[in-house]
Design an enzyme around this catalytic site. Sequence first.
Site, PDB file in Angstrom:
ATOM      1  N   THR A  24       0.866  -1.172   0.000  1.00 48.04           N
ATOM      2  CA  THR A  24       0.000   0.000   0.000  1.00 48.04           C
ATOM      3  C   THR A  24       0.902   1.221   0.000  1.00 48.04           C
ATOM      4  O   THR A  24       1.556   1.538   0.995  1.00 48.04           O
ATOM      5  CB  THR A  24      -0.917   0.015   1.235  1.00 48.04           C
ATOM      6  OG1 THR A  24      -1.796  -1.120   1.182  1.00 48.04           O
ATOM      7  CG2 THR A  24      -1.757   1.281   1.264  1.00 48.04           C
ATOM      8  N   LYS A  69      -7.385   1.419  -3.000  1.00 45.19           N
ATOM      9  CA  LYS A  69      -7.010   1.042  -1.632  1.00 45.19           C
ATOM     10  C   LYS A  69      -7.183   2.226  -0.682  1.00 45.19           C
ATOM     11  O   LYS A  69      -7.567   2.063   0.478  1.00 45.19           O
ATOM     12  CB  LYS A  69      -5.562   0.544  -1.597  1.00 45.19           C
ATOM     13  CG  LYS A  69      -5.064   0.119  -0.210  1.00 45.19           C
ATOM     14  CD  LYS A  69      -5.881  -1.026   0.381  1.00 45.19           C
ATOM     15  CE  LYS A  69      -5.428  -1.403   1.789  1.00 45.19           C
ATOM     16  NZ  LYS A  69      -4.137  -2.112   1.819  1.00 45.19           N
ATOM     17  N   LYS A 119       0.177   5.382   8.388  1.00 42.29           N
ATOM     18  CA  LYS A 119       0.894   5.553   7.117  1.00 42.29           C
ATOM     19  C   LYS A 119      -0.090   5.601   5.969  1.00 42.29           C
ATOM     20  O   LYS A 119      -0.024   6.478   5.092  1.00 42.29           O
ATOM     21  CB  LYS A 119       1.891   4.409   6.935  1.00 42.29           C
ATOM     22  CG  LYS A 119       2.752   4.491   5.671  1.00 42.29           C
ATOM     23  CD  LYS A 119       2.169   3.706   4.502  1.00 42.29           C
ATOM     24  CE  LYS A 119       2.187   2.214   4.745  1.00 42.29           C
ATOM     25  NZ  LYS A 119       1.724   1.461   3.543  1.00 42.29           N
TER      26      LYS A 119
END
Length: 306
Positions: free
Chosen positions: A110, A185, A253
Amino acid sequence: MYFQAKDYSPVPAETKVAFIGLGTMGFPMAAHLLHAGCQVTVYNRTASKAQAWVEKFGGKAVATPREAAQDADVVFTCVGNDNDLRSVLLGENGAFAGMKKDAVLWDATTDSAEVAKEMAAEAESRGLHFVDAPVSGGQDGAVSGSLTVMCGGDAEIIERVKPIADAFACSIRRIGPVGSGQLAKMCNQICIAGVVQGLAEAIAFGQTAGINMHTVLDVIGKGAASSWQMHRRGDTMIEGKFDFGFAVDWMRKDLGICLEQARKTGADLPLTALVDQFYGEVQNMGGGRFDTSSLILRLNREPKKS
């Protein structure tokens, strides 16, 4: 549990793959590829983890990404962030330097849509292919081989790799060109942030009111309030158990990537920004490696048993 075998579709004979990044997700994902019949070579920056993988499953561990990528039909990466991806792909010991012409780099990290486009351009200049393919389903999905994969890249290349990647997935869908998988995502993480916060508030509210929240979740979990998070994390949130799953550090993150993308496109993410701050509070409480369901700790510092 590190890995749970499933019924695998046959992969093309003599399929050679590399897997770079054996963290919480990558460790079982690579195992599924091996059990599906691939010849698997692994690399991890902490070499002892790669060796542990080989001792548990077989295959081969090597010292550099370049060595891992040599002769591989597909190189899978699942690392931490943009800079981690650059570090394992670029340079004389990077995976790109070892890949054969027409091979595919399938990035399950990701990371940002920008780094996906950057690495795709680098791959193309070398006669290689690049697909950004982040996953959803958490540690449970990686262990059981039931991850959802969101892909950005050439449709023909995605279809080429799909029979191989099916080893660790239950769904693989192309969203659009390179970078689209990462954007999808981001949507996924935005949704999760709101759902977990709502679940945390509901549980803390019910506990304060003195009702049995295990019973409540069992009831409302059969109605409109139902969610993946409720069914897999609700009971452990009630019990104050967070030493598993997708870490707060990694969620922050991911939410940082979402917020940065939103700034570039002008999107408004007020709830996401707020929940990101809440996760910062959990980090300050020492919960950086707790599961993301630990959001409830802000609301109930000593979760009640109910």
